[in-house]
Design a protein around this motif. Structure first.
Motif, PDB file in Angstrom:
ATOM      1  N   SER A   1       0.825  -1.216   0.000  1.00  0.00           N
ATOM      2  CA  SER A   1       0.000   0.000   0.000  1.00  0.00           C
ATOM      3  C   SER A   1       0.847   1.248   0.000  1.00  0.00           C
ATOM      4  CB  SER A   1      -0.934  -0.018   1.204  1.00  0.00           C
ATOM      5  OG  SER A   1      -1.796  -1.144   1.156  1.00  0.00           O
ATOM      6  N   ALA A   2       1.916   1.215   0.828  1.00  0.00           N
ATOM      7  CA  ALA A   2       2.801   2.375   0.867  1.00  0.00           C
ATOM      8  C   ALA A   2       3.491   2.595  -0.474  1.00  0.00           C
ATOM      9  CB  ALA A   2       3.842   2.184   1.985  1.00  0.00           C
TER      10      ALA A   2
ATOM     11  N   ALA B   1       2.401   1.746  -3.484  1.00  0.00           N
ATOM     12  CA  ALA B   1       1.436   2.261  -4.461  1.00  0.00           C
ATOM     13  C   ALA B   1       1.171   3.737  -4.229  1.00  0.00           C
ATOM     14  CB  ALA B   1       0.135   1.461  -4.373  1.00  0.00           C
ATOM     15  N   TYR B   2       1.076   4.135  -2.952  1.00  0.00           N
ATOM     16  CA  TYR B   2       0.839   5.543  -2.650  1.00  0.00           C
ATOM     17  C   TYR B   2       2.020   6.401  -3.096  1.00  0.00           C
ATOM     18  CZ  TYR B   2       0.123   9.768   0.085  1.00  0.00           C
ATOM     19  OH  TYR B   2      -0.020  11.078   0.449  1.00  0.00           O
ATOM     20  N   TRP B   3       3.235   5.904  -2.850  1.00  0.00           N
ATOM     21  CA  TRP B   3       4.414   6.669  -3.253  1.00  0.00           C
ATOM     22  C   TRP B   3       4.509   6.800  -4.772  1.00  0.00           C
ATOM     23  CZ3 TRP B   3       8.569   4.971  -6.157  1.00  0.00           C
ATOM     24  CH2 TRP B   3       9.641   5.869  -6.262  1.00  0.00           C
ATOM     25  N   TYR B   4       4.138   5.727  -5.515  1.00  0.00           N
ATOM     26  CA  TYR B   4       4.215   5.756  -6.979  1.00  0.00           C
ATOM     27  C   TYR B   4       3.231   6.767  -7.561  1.00  0.00           C
ATOM     28  CZ  TYR B   4       4.143   4.137 -11.815  1.00  0.00           C
ATOM     29  OH  TYR B   4       4.204   4.073 -13.188  1.00  0.00           O
ATOM     30  N   GLN B   5       2.043   6.839  -6.991  1.00  0.00           N
ATOM     31  CA  GLN B   5       1.056   7.783  -7.503  1.00  0.00           C
ATOM     32  C   GLN B   5       1.450   9.226  -7.209  1.00  0.00           C
ATOM     33  OE1 GLN B   5      -2.690   6.654  -5.829  1.00  0.00           O
ATOM     34  NE2 GLN B   5      -2.875   4.775  -7.084  1.00  0.00           N
ATOM     35  N   ARG B   6       2.167   9.470  -6.132  1.00  0.00           N
ATOM     36  CA  ARG B   6       2.543  10.830  -5.770  1.00  0.00           C
ATOM     37  C   ARG B   6       3.843  11.279  -6.396  1.00  0.00           C
ATOM     38  NH1 ARG B   6      -0.163  13.372  -1.533  1.00  0.00           N
ATOM     39  NH2 ARG B   6       1.361  14.984  -2.060  1.00  0.00           N
ATOM     40  N   GLU B   7       4.477  10.430  -7.256  1.00  0.00           N
ATOM     41  CA  GLU B   7       5.746  10.800  -7.865  1.00  0.00           C
ATOM     42  C   GLU B   7       5.514  11.897  -8.894  1.00  0.00           C
ATOM     43  OE1 GLU B   7       9.417   8.721 -10.355  1.00  0.00           O
ATOM     44  OE2 GLU B   7       7.502   7.736 -10.079  1.00  0.00           O
TER      45      GLU B   7
END
Length: 422
Positions: A17-18, A20-26
């Motif tokens: 989950s972490a 995926a969240y980091w990838y979307q906020r890149e």
């Protein structure tokens, strides 16, 4: 162990989950941003080449539209109605005897010409000849008795009643002789007209009865052709009109015929009228019973205005043409388009008659209509053999639009191909 597995699963889910969240906020990189914008706007957002936005038929920076033109000409147009029919002899008969008898002689050869009055078949007339001689003898006696009584009446030796009785006897004898001669004549079958004898149905020695077929006789010096035409042609038909007759047995040959009669009644079943035409057959090339194709000339125009069928532009139940208008300027002659509504008539061999809308000598566009969108479009005439080469200098608007969608300039070869197809 169950608790351990559950703990490992929970930690894995948390890590995923972490991530995926980091990838979307890149943050989006500049290169990807440029590509995304280009993709979002599509190829049509690229700058158009000069003149690509001009209408397909307009001049703009692309120059006049290359088209093929043809003049309005005059021609002889004939309207004819085609039908099928059968050939019939002008006179034809099957010879049959009226009395019975035995055939003793044939006065013809199969398929040979015969003359009117020629003996065709002779039946045995021995008995009939004897009856004629008997009637002649009785007539001689009756005539002599009558003459004698007339002389005696002049001398008052007999009464008037006796003379009247011998006169009546004389008339009876004359009638008997006429009957005997008529019976003898019926045993001689003669040709009723000049013609050609067919194939005989009997031979010498055959006994025939009344109505037995002997031989057919046909007058083929001229023939009838019977055919039918729809009733709508009745106002254009009249006795004396010319027709052209062709038969499958003689390909390439056409025979002149003339309408001799029109049936006064229209067939209620097919709504057609029976027509009879006569044609000369002195050469003897045609035979009765042949299948015939008949072309009847209904009308003829010697100065009809015609244009190629390719010049017509049908739209909304009407017919249009694009007229090429020539103008003389400082730089020389120039051509522009002008849309004209026309009324058409007959169509013949790739040409169509123009009834209204054009004059003799006008120029019309026969190829390239789809590139002309409005009146006043500059035109550049090209020859049929030069379309593939000379059209290279006039790039196609359709080709330019497709190249503009790709974001590149329209090459000259693309315009050449489209012009050649047009």
């Amino acid at each position: 162990m169950k608790k351990y597995h559950a703990l490992v699963a929970a930690v894995g889910i948390a890590v995923l989950s972490a991530g995926a969240y980091w990838y979307q906020r890149e943050p989006i990189r500049p290169a990807r941003e440029g590509r995304s914008d280009a993709t979002a706007h599509g190829p049509t957002s690229a700058p158009r080449p000069a003149g690509a936005g001009a209408p397909a038929g307009g001049a703009g920076a692309r120059g006049p539209v290359a088209v093929e033109m043809a003049p309005v000409q005059t021609a002889i147009l004939s309207e004819a109605a085609r039908a099928v029919g059968s050939l019939r002899s002008r006179q034809g008969v099957m010879l049959r005897p009226e009395v019975s008898g035995r055939v003793i002689a044939l006065g013809f050869r199969d398929g040979q010409p015969v003359r009117k009055g020629q003996v065709i078949v002779q039946l045995d007339d021995t008995l009939a000849a004897a009856q004629v001689r008997q009637a002649q003898a009785q007539l001689s006696i009756a005539r002599a008795n009558h003459e004698r009584n007339r002389e005696l009446l002049a001398q008052n030796f007999v009464s008037q009643a006796a003379v009247d009785q011998t006169a009546a006897t004389l008339q009876v004898a004359e009638a008997q002789l006429a009957v005997a001669r008529a019976t003898q004549e019926r045993l001689r079958i003669v040709a009723p007209f000049d013609g050609v004898a067919g194939i005989r149905e009997v031979n010498v020695g055959d006994y025939v009865g009344p109505g037995t077929d002997l031989v057919n006789l046909e007058d083929v010096s001229s023939l009838y052709v019977d055919f039918r035409l729809p009733e709508r042609y009745l106002p254009q038909l009249q006795v004396g009109q010319r027709s052209q007759v062709s038969v499958d047995a003689l390909p390439g040959r056409r025979f002149e015929a003339r309408i001799e009669a029109l049936s006064p009644q229209v067939d209620a079943q097919g709504r057609s009228v029976l027509i009879r035409a006569v044609l000369n057959n002195r050469e003897g090339a045609l035979r009765p019973g042949m299948f015939a194709r008949v072309d009847t000339l209904l009308s003829s125009k010697t100065d009809a205005l015609v244009v190629p069928e390719e010049a017509l532009v049908p739209q909304g139940g009407k017919q249009y043409v694009i007229k090429a208008v020539k103008a003389e300027g400082a730089e020389g002659a120039s051509w522009t388009s002008q849309r004209r509504e026309v009324s058409i008539g007959l169509r013949r061999a790739g040409q169509v008659e123009i009834l209204h809308g054009l004059d003799r000598g006008d120029m019309v566009v026969v190829a390239g209509h789809q590139r002309i969108q409005r009146d006043g479009t500059p035109l550049r005439p090209v020859q049929i053999g030069e379309r593939g080469s000379s059209a290279a200098s006039a790039p196609s608007a359709a080709g330019g639009t497709r190249d503009a969608q790709r974001g590149t300039a329209a090459p000259a070869t693309s315009g050449t191909k489209v012009a050649a197809r047009n």
